[in-house]
Design a protein around this motif. Structure first.
Motif, short mmCIF file in Angstrom:
data_model
loop_
_atom_site.label_atom_id
_atom_site.label_comp_id
_atom_site.label_asym_id
_atom_site.label_seq_id
_atom_site.Cartn_x
_atom_site.Cartn_y
_atom_site.Cartn_z
N SER A 17 -36.05 -44.68 -28.44
CA SER A 17 -35.47 -44.08 -29.68
C SER A 17 -36.37 -44.19 -30.93
O SER A 17 -36.07 -43.43 -31.77
CB SER A 17 -34.48 -45.39 -30.02
OG SER A 17 -35.28 -46.53 -30.34
N GLY A 18 -37.69 -44.38 -30.37
CA GLY A 18 -38.73 -44.34 -31.37
C GLY A 18 -38.83 -45.55 -32.29
O GLY A 18 -39.59 -45.51 -33.38
N ILE A 19 -38.41 -46.49 -31.91
CA ILE A 19 -38.45 -47.91 -32.80
C ILE A 19 -39.69 -48.30 -33.06
O ILE A 19 -40.08 -48.64 -34.10
CB ILE A 19 -37.52 -48.92 -32.10
CG1 ILE A 19 -37.21 -50.18 -33.18
CG2 ILE A 19 -37.87 -49.34 -30.94
CD1 ILE A 19 -36.27 -50.89 -32.84
N LEU A 20 -40.57 -48.25 -32.00
CA LEU A 20 -41.95 -48.87 -32.02
C LEU A 20 -42.75 -47.85 -32.67
O LEU A 20 -43.68 -48.47 -33.60
CB LEU A 20 -42.48 -49.23 -30.63
CG LEU A 20 -41.78 -50.06 -29.76
CD1 LEU A 20 -42.29 -50.39 -28.47
CD2 LEU A 20 -41.55 -51.45 -30.36
N ALA A 21 -42.68 -46.67 -32.31
CA ALA A 21 -43.26 -45.80 -33.29
C ALA A 21 -43.10 -45.83 -34.70
O ALA A 21 -43.96 -45.73 -35.71
CB ALA A 21 -43.12 -44.30 -32.97
N VAL A 55 -36.75 -38.27 -26.73
CA VAL A 55 -37.77 -37.67 -27.60
C VAL A 55 -36.90 -37.00 -28.74
O VAL A 55 -37.55 -37.18 -29.99
CB VAL A 55 -38.62 -36.52 -26.97
CG1 VAL A 55 -39.50 -35.59 -27.81
CG2 VAL A 55 -39.57 -37.14 -25.79
N LYS A 56 -35.91 -36.49 -28.62
CA LYS A 56 -35.12 -35.71 -29.67
C LYS A 56 -34.71 -36.89 -30.65
O LYS A 56 -34.76 -36.98 -31.87
CB LYS A 56 -33.71 -35.13 -29.33
CG LYS A 56 -33.08 -34.57 -30.41
CD LYS A 56 -32.05 -33.60 -29.77
CE LYS A 56 -30.94 -32.99 -30.75
NZ LYS A 56 -30.29 -33.96 -31.80
N THR A 57 -34.14 -38.06 -30.08
CA THR A 57 -33.84 -39.26 -30.83
C THR A 57 -34.84 -39.78 -31.74
O THR A 57 -34.82 -40.22 -32.92
CB THR A 57 -32.99 -40.34 -30.02
OG1 THR A 57 -31.94 -39.77 -29.49
CG2 THR A 57 -32.38 -41.57 -30.76
N ALA A 58 -35.78 -40.10 -30.89
CA ALA A 58 -37.34 -40.53 -31.56
C ALA A 58 -37.62 -40.01 -32.86
O ALA A 58 -37.87 -40.40 -33.85
CB ALA A 58 -38.23 -40.71 -30.67
#
Length: 317
Positions: free
Chosen positions: A186-190, A211-214
């Protein structure tokens, strides 16, 4: 507690790698139907039985190997479903394990996505973060507020592996750092890395939806200094070249086997004085993962455990 039945359609060769990967993310108690077993049964009984039900015979002859699991209808189940989808997509790309289709019985994806939201509330993670879903109001806090809408991607902040990563990264990401998030979900760590002051992040996942969600979650939190890539870096050398090297911090919240496979890649991508953070490791495989990374040239500088999950922060030895 309510559960949803999830079926993954594969072939005989895919059953073992699929069930092993599922156990790595805490999904056990699988029900397995193997088409090879059906074939063997039919060969055995046909010459000796006077009658075999025609409908049963037809069903067995057309059977497709599958693995069924039951996931709770709550935030943990949603995390596990996202991890399961990522595993199925990864194995499907290898082209040897059947179609790896994922089916949910008696519930549509839209219904599932709405139903579990009632369990996802703002939570404090580590020393610095408050993670909240996009649909919840923001409580008053002095922590960094990280707003998420995970959709079908892994990473809402409720899973132990994500929390372990956040706990480790908040102490190592410095202002202006270059960060690589491998298996970004989900991109939470980024997003957490950028909130800690990272100069830019590169987020990579094998799942296009992830990738889209992130990207959406990074922008939801006000960030534009990021790159996203979709693909399998272990099989795609060109992708690995695009991702590049010279990273101050690498985050890899994946599963044991993928972390082990990526170990030589991490050595090339990480700066000499950089930090590698790995998580998604079930306790029974922690020593195996640690040994593989140490053999590649890393040394553990910090270990965190929560329930039966383990995460390591490592430096080049």
């Amino acid at each position: 507690m309510e559960y949803v039945q999830v079926t993954v359609y594969t072939n005989t060769a895919g059953i073992e790698p699929l069930t092993l990967a599922l156990s790595n993310i805490g999904i056990n108690g699988c029900a397995i139907e193997d088409a090879a077993d059906f074939d063997e049964f039919l060969k055995e009984v046909t010459p000796h039985w006077d009658y075999v039900d025609e409908e049963l015979m037809k069903k067995m002859q057309n059977a497709e190997s599958n693995v069924r699991v039951f996931l709770p209808k709550n935030a943990q189940g949603a995390e596990q479903l996202a991890g399961l989808r990522g595993i199925a997509k990864s194995l499907a790309q290898e082209g040897r394990y059947g179609r790896m289709a994922v089916e949910l019985e008696d519930v549509r994806d839209e219904d599932w996505a709405s139903a579990w939201k009632q369990y996802f509330k703002p939570i404090e993670v580590g020393k610095k973060f408050l993670i909240k879903p996009s649909w919840e109001p923001c409580p008053q806090t002095e922590r960094y507020v990280l707003e998420m809408d995970p959709g079908n991607a892994f990473g809402s902040g409720t899973h132990e592996t994500t929390q372990l990563c956040v706990t480790l990264l908040e102490d190592v990401v410095e202002k202006g750092a270059r960060v690589l998030d491998m298996g970004c979900g989900s991109g939470i760590l980024a997003t957490a890395a950028l909130l800690c002051g990272a100069g830019d992040v590169t987020a990579v996942d094998i799942d296009e939806a992830a990738v889209k969600t992130a990207g959406e979650n990074l922008e939801r939190n006000g960030f534009t200094a990021y790159r996203t890539f979709c693909g399998n870096v272990l099989a795609d050398g060109a992708l690995a070249e695009k991702i590049g090297d010279g990273y101050d911090v690498i985050l890899a919240n994946i599963v044991a086997d993928v972390i082990i496979g990526m170990a030589p890649l991490f050595v090339r991508q990480l700066k000499t004085d950089g930090t590698l953070i790995v998580s998604g490791i079930i306790g029974t495989r922690a020593l195996e993962v640690r040994a593989a990374l140490e053999e590649t040239g890393f040394a553990v500088v910090r270990e965190e455990r929560r329930n039966d999950w383990v995460a390591y922060a490592m430096k080049r030895a």
